[in-house]
Enzyme design. Sequence first.
Site, PDB file in Angstrom:
ATOM      1  N   ASN A   9      42.768  46.261  38.811  1.00  9.08           N
ATOM      2  CA  ASN A   9      41.883  46.208  37.663  1.00  9.08           C
ATOM      3  C   ASN A   9      40.568  45.922  38.395  1.00  9.08           C
ATOM      4  O   ASN A   9      40.144  44.772  38.878  1.00  9.08           O
ATOM      5  CB  ASN A   9      42.442  45.009  36.908  1.00  9.08           C
ATOM      6  CG  ASN A   9      41.376  44.541  35.871  1.00  9.08           C
ATOM      7  OD1 ASN A   9      40.536  45.282  35.265  1.00  9.08           O
ATOM      8  ND2 ASN A   9      41.580  43.303  34.957  1.00  9.08           N
ATOM      9  N   LYS A  11      37.828  45.585  36.860  1.00  9.70           N
ATOM     10  CA  LYS A  11      36.859  44.590  36.143  1.00  9.70           C
ATOM     11  C   LYS A  11      35.475  45.302  35.912  1.00  9.70           C
ATOM     12  O   LYS A  11      35.385  46.281  36.040  1.00  9.70           O
ATOM     13  CB  LYS A  11      37.184  43.224  36.545  1.00  9.70           C
ATOM     14  CG  LYS A  11      38.395  42.446  36.829  1.00  9.70           C
ATOM     15  CD  LYS A  11      38.488  41.080  36.853  1.00  9.70           C
ATOM     16  CE  LYS A  11      39.901  40.619  37.222  1.00  9.70           C
ATOM     17  NZ  LYS A  11      39.960  39.363  37.257  1.00  9.70           N
ATOM     18  N   HIS A  96      44.065  41.154  28.446  1.00 14.38           N
ATOM     19  CA  HIS A  96      43.819  40.585  29.581  1.00 14.38           C
ATOM     20  C   HIS A  96      43.149  39.139  29.196  1.00 14.38           C
ATOM     21  O   HIS A  96      42.321  38.995  28.430  1.00 14.38           O
ATOM     22  CB  HIS A  96      42.699  41.250  30.353  1.00 14.38           C
ATOM     23  CG  HIS A  96      42.461  40.843  31.577  1.00 14.38           C
ATOM     24  ND1 HIS A  96      41.605  39.699  32.214  1.00 14.38           N
ATOM     25  CD2 HIS A  96      43.077  41.077  32.974  1.00 14.38           C
ATOM     26  CE1 HIS A  96      41.859  39.471  33.348  1.00 14.38           C
ATOM     27  NE2 HIS A  96      42.639  40.305  34.017  1.00 14.38           N
ATOM     28  N   GLU A  98      40.793  37.530  30.287  1.00 16.84           N
ATOM     29  CA  GLU A  98      39.300  37.337  30.105  1.00 16.84           C
ATOM     30  C   GLU A  98      38.708  38.106  28.594  1.00 16.84           C
ATOM     31  O   GLU A  98      37.999  37.512  28.040  1.00 16.84           O
ATOM     32  CB  GLU A  98      38.624  38.398  31.140  1.00 16.84           C
ATOM     33  CG  GLU A  98      38.740  37.648  32.606  1.00 16.84           C
ATOM     34  CD  GLU A  98      38.828  38.485  33.697  1.00 16.84           C
ATOM     35  OE1 GLU A  98      38.506  39.603  33.679  1.00 16.84           O
ATOM     36  OE2 GLU A  98      39.236  38.188  34.922  1.00 16.84           O
ATOM     37  N   GLU A 168      50.072  36.840  34.174  1.00 17.46           N
ATOM     38  CA  GLU A 168      48.755  36.358  34.910  1.00 17.46           C
ATOM     39  C   GLU A 168      48.431  35.014  34.519  1.00 17.46           C
ATOM     40  O   GLU A 168      47.489  34.949  33.621  1.00 17.46           O
ATOM     41  CB  GLU A 168      47.617  37.287  34.540  1.00 17.46           C
ATOM     42  CG  GLU A 168      47.800  38.877  35.025  1.00 17.46           C
ATOM     43  CD  GLU A 168      46.411  39.508  35.156  1.00 17.46           C
ATOM     44  OE1 GLU A 168      46.316  40.158  36.305  1.00 17.46           O
ATOM     45  OE2 GLU A 168      45.679  39.432  34.325  1.00 17.46           O
ATOM     46  N   GLY A 174      41.218  35.026  40.161  1.00 19.55           N
ATOM     47  CA  GLY A 174      40.059  34.900  40.851  1.00 19.55           C
ATOM     48  C   GLY A 174      39.695  33.834  41.552  1.00 19.55           C
ATOM     49  O   GLY A 174      38.553  33.419  41.827  1.00 19.55           O
ATOM     50  N   SER A 213      45.164  36.355  42.176  1.00 17.00           N
ATOM     51  CA  SER A 213      44.643  35.936  43.664  1.00 17.00           C
ATOM     52  C   SER A 213      46.096  36.667  44.434  1.00 17.00           C
ATOM     53  O   SER A 213      46.517  36.057  45.523  1.00 17.00           O
ATOM     54  CB  SER A 213      44.724  34.670  43.755  1.00 17.00           C
ATOM     55  OG  SER A 213      43.466  34.170  42.931  1.00 17.00           O
TER      56      SER A 213
HETATM   57  P1  13P Z   1      42.359  38.531  40.949  1.00 16.55           P
HETATM   58  O1  13P Z   1      43.183  39.279  41.773  1.00 16.55           O
HETATM   59  O2  13P Z   1      40.910  38.679  41.429  1.00 16.55           O
HETATM   60  O3  13P Z   1      42.756  37.068  40.905  1.00 16.55           O
HETATM   61  O4  13P Z   1      42.418  39.036  39.316  1.00 16.55           O
HETATM   62  C1  13P Z   1      43.604  39.292  38.762  1.00 16.55           C
HETATM   63  C2  13P Z   1      43.375  39.963  37.622  1.00 16.55           C
HETATM   64  O5  13P Z   1      42.827  39.475  36.500  1.00 16.55           O
HETATM   65  C3  13P Z   1      43.751  41.333  37.562  1.00 16.55           C
HETATM   66  O6  13P Z   1      43.865  41.589  36.134  1.00 16.55           O
END
Ligand code: 13P
Length: 253
Positions: A9, A11, A96, A98, A168, A174, A213
């Site tokens: 992803n 982003k 997601h 976010e 997740e 992150g 992560s």
């Molecule tokens: P990270 O791997 O940067 O923690 O992000 C995970 C994520 O949100 C994937 O959709």
Amino acid sequence: MRSYLVAGNWKMNGSLAANAALVDAIAAGVSIAPKVEMLVCPSSPYLDSVGRRIAQTGIFLGAQDLCEQPVQGAFTGEVHSSMLIDLGCRYVLVGHSERRALYGESDALVAEKFAAAQAGKLIPILCIGETLDERESGQTEAVLSRQLLAILDRNGIAAFANAVVAYEPVWAIGTGRTATVEQAQSAHAYIRSELAKNDAKIADLVRLLYGGSVKADNAASLFSCEDVDGGLIGGASLKATEFLAIYAAALAA
Ligand code: 13P
């Protein structure tokens, strides 16, 4: 037997030039292996260019979001499932964290997006997971149940025969703070058991990804968990060598 899915992803990152370099470097290390599917999810403006670049490489294309509306029309700024299909997408992320936290997506809206994805012949990757507060107050399973139930109520268990679920935990995204192997396996087993209450066979076959992560140095132990069928990778999917090392961990699992 479930295959693994390693999904990047990206982003809201990238440019034409950076994506081309990244995807070429990833493609150079991917073999077409039935055991592991490799997926990249760039920002929507780049789906076309990345899609052209990965043709014939065995890498799949996915979008990060879609509109919940069943038909095209006056929904400025939104992207319909048929447009994603047009550009060669096979998968789409829905819900997601976010999107949920920063853009107010409710469980009900996520369920509509899941339905719109499937109606449009895309495979939804449903993202669920608890916040740190929720985990610390012992609500992890209740949150996962609620998020799953919204999809089950709207779409039924049969919908999970052609869907992926990504666990997740929000506190791991992150932050560099990965769930332990025990935390990941326990959440994944719980998700599978919740689905099994409705249909044991579908629950057994659905792929459950871990996200939060994931890095080259923790992927192998996460992928060794019985109920972890791959990863949804953010930051580490923007570095070809790191992403390919995660892919290699899935191949070796
Ligand atoms: P990270 O791997 O940067 O923690 O992000 C995970 C994520 O949100 C994937 O959709």
